[in-house]
Design a protein around this motif. Structure first.
Motif, PDB file in Angstrom:
ATOM      1  N   HIS A 128       0.806  -1.216   0.000  1.00 45.89           N
ATOM      2  CA  HIS A 128       0.000   0.000   0.000  1.00 45.89           C
ATOM      3  C   HIS A 128       0.845   1.275   0.000  1.00 45.89           C
ATOM      4  CE1 HIS A 128      -3.149   2.859   0.953  1.00 45.89           C
ATOM      5  NE2 HIS A 128      -2.413   3.263   1.977  1.00 45.89           N
ATOM      6  N   PHE A 129       1.786   1.387   0.945  1.00 44.76           N
ATOM      7  CA  PHE A 129       2.565   2.619   1.059  1.00 44.76           C
ATOM      8  C   PHE A 129       3.469   2.819  -0.157  1.00 44.76           C
ATOM      9  CE2 PHE A 129       1.615   1.796   5.578  1.00 44.76           C
ATOM     10  CZ  PHE A 129       0.919   2.967   5.834  1.00 44.76           C
ATOM     11  N   ALA A 130       4.113   1.764  -0.627  1.00 44.54           N
ATOM     12  CA  ALA A 130       4.971   1.890  -1.810  1.00 44.54           C
ATOM     13  C   ALA A 130       4.153   2.350  -3.008  1.00 44.54           C
ATOM     14  CB  ALA A 130       5.664   0.562  -2.100  1.00 44.54           C
ATOM     15  N   HIS A 131       2.976   1.793  -3.159  1.00 42.31           N
ATOM     16  CA  HIS A 131       2.107   2.185  -4.273  1.00 42.31           C
ATOM     17  C   HIS A 131       1.652   3.638  -4.130  1.00 42.31           C
ATOM     18  CE1 HIS A 131      -0.725   1.853  -7.527  1.00 42.31           C
ATOM     19  NE2 HIS A 131      -1.674   2.308  -6.732  1.00 42.31           N
ATOM     20  N   THR A 132       1.264   4.023  -2.929  1.00 49.36           N
ATOM     21  CA  THR A 132       0.815   5.395  -2.679  1.00 49.36           C
ATOM     22  C   THR A 132       1.923   6.398  -2.986  1.00 49.36           C
ATOM     23  OG1 THR A 132      -0.723   4.655  -0.979  1.00 49.36           O
ATOM     24  CG2 THR A 132      -0.074   6.964  -0.895  1.00 49.36           C
ATOM     25  N   LEU A 133       3.151   6.080  -2.623  1.00 53.62           N
ATOM     26  CA  LEU A 133       4.255   7.010  -2.833  1.00 53.62           C
ATOM     27  C   LEU A 133       4.585   7.224  -4.303  1.00 53.62           C
ATOM     28  CD1 LEU A 133       6.572   6.015   0.133  1.00 53.62           C
ATOM     29  CD2 LEU A 133       5.053   7.994  -0.058  1.00 53.62           C
ATOM     30  N   THR A 134       4.202   6.305  -5.156  1.00 50.33           N
ATOM     31  CA  THR A 134       4.452   6.504  -6.596  1.00 50.33           C
ATOM     32  C   THR A 134       3.496   7.526  -7.191  1.00 50.33           C
ATOM     33  OG1 THR A 134       3.003   4.684  -7.290  1.00 50.33           O
ATOM     34  CG2 THR A 134       5.334   4.144  -6.890  1.00 50.33           C
ATOM     35  N   ARG A 135       2.476   7.919  -6.443  1.00 49.82           N
ATOM     36  CA  ARG A 135       1.495   8.885  -6.954  1.00 49.82           C
ATOM     37  C   ARG A 135       1.723  10.305  -6.420  1.00 49.82           C
ATOM     38  NH1 ARG A 135      -3.847   5.622  -5.672  1.00 49.82           N
ATOM     39  NH2 ARG A 135      -2.657   5.344  -3.778  1.00 49.82           N
ATOM     40  N   THR A 136       2.903  10.596  -5.921  1.00 50.70           N
ATOM     41  CA  THR A 136       3.221  11.947  -5.447  1.00 50.70           C
ATOM     42  C   THR A 136       3.757  12.766  -6.619  1.00 50.70           C
ATOM     43  OG1 THR A 136       5.524  11.488  -4.922  1.00 50.70           O
ATOM     44  CG2 THR A 136       3.882  10.976  -3.203  1.00 50.70           C
ATOM     45  N   PRO A 137       3.941  14.077  -6.442  1.00 48.91           N
ATOM     46  CA  PRO A 137       4.510  14.897  -7.520  1.00 48.91           C
ATOM     47  C   PRO A 137       6.012  14.700  -7.728  1.00 48.91           C
ATOM     48  CG  PRO A 137       3.517  16.297  -5.792  1.00 48.91           C
ATOM     49  CD  PRO A 137       3.418  14.882  -5.347  1.00 48.91           C
ATOM     50  N   ARG A 183       9.471  13.349  -9.074  1.00 50.72           N
ATOM     51  CA  ARG A 183       9.837  12.820 -10.393  1.00 50.72           C
ATOM     52  C   ARG A 183      10.308  11.374 -10.292  1.00 50.72           C
ATOM     53  NH1 ARG A 183      13.552  15.894 -14.839  1.00 50.72           N
ATOM     54  NH2 ARG A 183      13.203  14.395 -16.502  1.00 50.72           N
ATOM     55  N   TRP A 184      11.014  11.054  -9.206  1.00 55.30           N
ATOM     56  CA  TRP A 184      11.514   9.697  -8.979  1.00 55.30           C
ATOM     57  C   TRP A 184      11.130   9.232  -7.584  1.00 55.30           C
ATOM     58  CZ3 TRP A 184      15.011  13.596 -10.503  1.00 55.30           C
ATOM     59  CH2 TRP A 184      15.377  13.567 -11.847  1.00 55.30           C
ATOM     60  N   HIS A 228      14.116   3.736  19.021  1.00 58.04           N
ATOM     61  CA  HIS A 228      13.847   4.718  17.987  1.00 58.04           C
ATOM     62  C   HIS A 228      12.423   4.568  17.491  1.00 58.04           C
ATOM     63  CE1 HIS A 228      18.086   5.665  17.862  1.00 58.04           C
ATOM     64  NE2 HIS A 228      18.323   4.371  17.821  1.00 58.04           N
ATOM     65  N   ASP A 229      11.720   5.667  17.397  1.00 55.24           N
ATOM     66  CA  ASP A 229      10.361   5.662  16.880  1.00 55.24           C
ATOM     67  C   ASP A 229      10.314   6.585  15.687  1.00 55.24           C
ATOM     68  OD1 ASP A 229       7.694   5.629  16.357  1.00 55.24           O
ATOM     69  OD2 ASP A 229       7.091   6.682  18.170  1.00 55.24           O
ATOM     70  N   CYS A 230      10.090   6.037  14.521  1.00 54.15           N
ATOM     71  CA  CYS A 230      10.047   6.845  13.302  1.00 54.15           C
ATOM     72  C   CYS A 230       8.720   7.567  13.165  1.00 54.15           C
ATOM     73  CB  CYS A 230      10.276   5.971  12.072  1.00 54.15           C
ATOM     74  SG  CYS A 230      11.927   5.275  12.032  1.00 54.15           S
ATOM     75  N   GLY A 231       7.726   7.202  13.962  1.00 53.62           N
ATOM     76  CA  GLY A 231       6.452   7.897  13.896  1.00 53.62           C
ATOM     77  C   GLY A 231       5.684   7.603  12.626  1.00 53.62           C
ATOM     78  N   GLY A 232       5.948   6.527  11.979  1.00 52.24           N
ATOM     79  CA  GLY A 232       5.248   6.193  10.748  1.00 52.24           C
ATOM     80  C   GLY A 232       6.241   5.728   9.704  1.00 52.24           C
ATOM     81  N   HIS A 233       5.749   5.457   8.549  1.00 51.72           N
ATOM     82  CA  HIS A 233       6.604   5.023   7.444  1.00 51.72           C
ATOM     83  C   HIS A 233       7.213   6.258   6.822  1.00 51.72           C
ATOM     84  CE1 HIS A 233       3.737   1.835   8.175  1.00 51.72           C
ATOM     85  NE2 HIS A 233       4.681   1.046   7.746  1.00 51.72           N
ATOM     86  N   ALA A 234       8.539   6.313   6.816  1.00 52.14           N
ATOM     87  CA  ALA A 234       9.237   7.536   6.426  1.00 52.14           C
ATOM     88  C   ALA A 234       9.673   7.529   4.975  1.00 52.14           C
ATOM     89  CB  ALA A 234      10.450   7.734   7.328  1.00 52.14           C
ATOM     90  N   ALA A 235       9.759   8.710   4.453  1.00 51.19           N
ATOM     91  CA  ALA A 235      10.331   8.945   3.138  1.00 51.19           C
ATOM     92  C   ALA A 235      11.008  10.294   3.186  1.00 51.19           C
ATOM     93  CB  ALA A 235       9.249   8.951   2.069  1.00 51.19           C
ATOM     94  N   SER A 236      12.058  10.472   2.414  1.00 51.67           N
ATOM     95  CA  SER A 236      12.740  11.751   2.357  1.00 51.67           C
ATOM     96  C   SER A 236      12.548  12.351   0.985  1.00 51.67           C
ATOM     97  CB  SER A 236      14.232  11.559   2.619  1.00 51.67           C
ATOM     98  OG  SER A 236      14.431  11.009   3.895  1.00 51.67           O
ATOM     99  N   ALA A 237      12.171  13.603   0.946  1.00 55.34           N
ATOM    100  CA  ALA A 237      12.051  14.318  -0.321  1.00 55.34           C
ATOM    101  C   ALA A 237      13.338  15.063  -0.548  1.00 55.34           C
ATOM    102  CB  ALA A 237      10.873  15.294  -0.268  1.00 55.34           C
ATOM    103  N   ALA A 238      14.011  14.754  -1.634  1.00 55.25           N
ATOM    104  CA  ALA A 238      15.295  15.379  -1.928  1.00 55.25           C
ATOM    105  C   ALA A 238      15.216  16.099  -3.261  1.00 55.25           C
ATOM    106  CB  ALA A 238      16.395  14.316  -1.987  1.00 55.25           C
ATOM    107  N   SER A 239      15.773  17.283  -3.288  1.00 56.85           N
ATOM    108  CA  SER A 239      15.885  18.019  -4.540  1.00 56.85           C
ATOM    109  C   SER A 239      17.177  17.587  -5.192  1.00 56.85           C
ATOM    110  CB  SER A 239      15.916  19.524  -4.279  1.00 56.85           C
ATOM    111  OG  SER A 239      14.775  19.907  -3.557  1.00 56.85           O
ATOM    112  N   THR A 240      17.115  17.255  -6.460  1.00 51.83           N
ATOM    113  CA  THR A 240      18.328  16.815  -7.139  1.00 51.83           C
ATOM    114  C   THR A 240      19.193  18.014  -7.434  1.00 51.83           C
ATOM    115  OG1 THR A 240      17.266  16.921  -9.293  1.00 51.83           O
ATOM    116  CG2 THR A 240      17.228  14.803  -8.159  1.00 51.83           C
ATOM    117  N   ARG A 241      20.478  17.774  -7.422  1.00 47.46           N
ATOM    118  CA  ARG A 241      21.437  18.851  -7.662  1.00 47.46           C
ATOM    119  C   ARG A 241      21.452  19.193  -9.139  1.00 47.46           C
ATOM    120  NH1 ARG A 241      27.469  17.709  -6.159  1.00 47.46           N
ATOM    121  NH2 ARG A 241      27.659  17.325  -8.336  1.00 47.46           N
ATOM    122  N   GLN A 242      21.443  20.441  -9.459  1.00 51.55           N
ATOM    123  CA  GLN A 242      21.504  20.904 -10.845  1.00 51.55           C
ATOM    124  C   GLN A 242      22.951  21.123 -11.237  1.00 51.55           C
ATOM    125  OE1 GLN A 242      18.879  21.310 -12.924  1.00 51.55           O
ATOM    126  NE2 GLN A 242      17.548  20.520 -11.334  1.00 51.55           N
ATOM    127  N   GLY A 243      23.260  20.764 -12.494  1.00 53.46           N
ATOM    128  CA  GLY A 243      24.594  21.081 -13.026  1.00 53.46           C
ATOM    129  C   GLY A 243      25.549  20.067 -12.620  1.00 53.46           C
TER     130      GLY A 243
END
Length: 127
Positions: free
Chosen positions: A51-60, A62-63, A112-127
């Protein structure tokens, strides 16, 4: 984790949660887009497809990374953490009084408590 990923990518990274409190991956991705980062990636911390992996593919984003899966390193880490927790629990709490008794390790070091299933949003480096 976000700090380490940011250092590795030399790019801003924010934490988001697929469940629980905090910004969602959609919110984190959208925030990165709003601040001028068109290429956003989600580095998921999921163990298996579902469920979570599938849901995360529907975010804005790019990868989106795949779940960690059954890589031997993941299994070895899980077993090592189990062994560490079992030793810590025995040293601090003593052995369980009855078979199947559950004790929470939340009060002590190493918990350690992650407080849920975590994901990190990273901006890709330009140039």
């Amino acid at each position: 984790m976000a700090r380490l990923l940011s250092l590795r990518l030399n790019a801003p990274v924010s934490v988001a949660y697929a469940s629980g409190e905090g910004p969602t991956p959609t919110e984190a991705s959208s925030a990165r887009h709003t601040t001028g980062h068109p290429d956003v990636s989600l580095a998921t911390h999921l163990l298996a497809p579902g469920h979570f992996a599938h849901t995360l593919t529907r975010t804005p984003a790019r990868w989106t990374s795949s779940p960690l899966g059954t890589h031997p390193s993941v299994a070895e880490l899980a077993l090592r953490r189990y062994d560490e927790a079992a030793v810590w629990r025995t040293e601090v709490n003593g052995p369980a009084r009855a078979h199947g008794e559950r004790r929470h390790v939340a009060e002590g070091e190493g918990a350690h408590d992650c407080g849920g299933h975590a994901a990190s949003a990273a901006s890709t480096r330009q140039g």
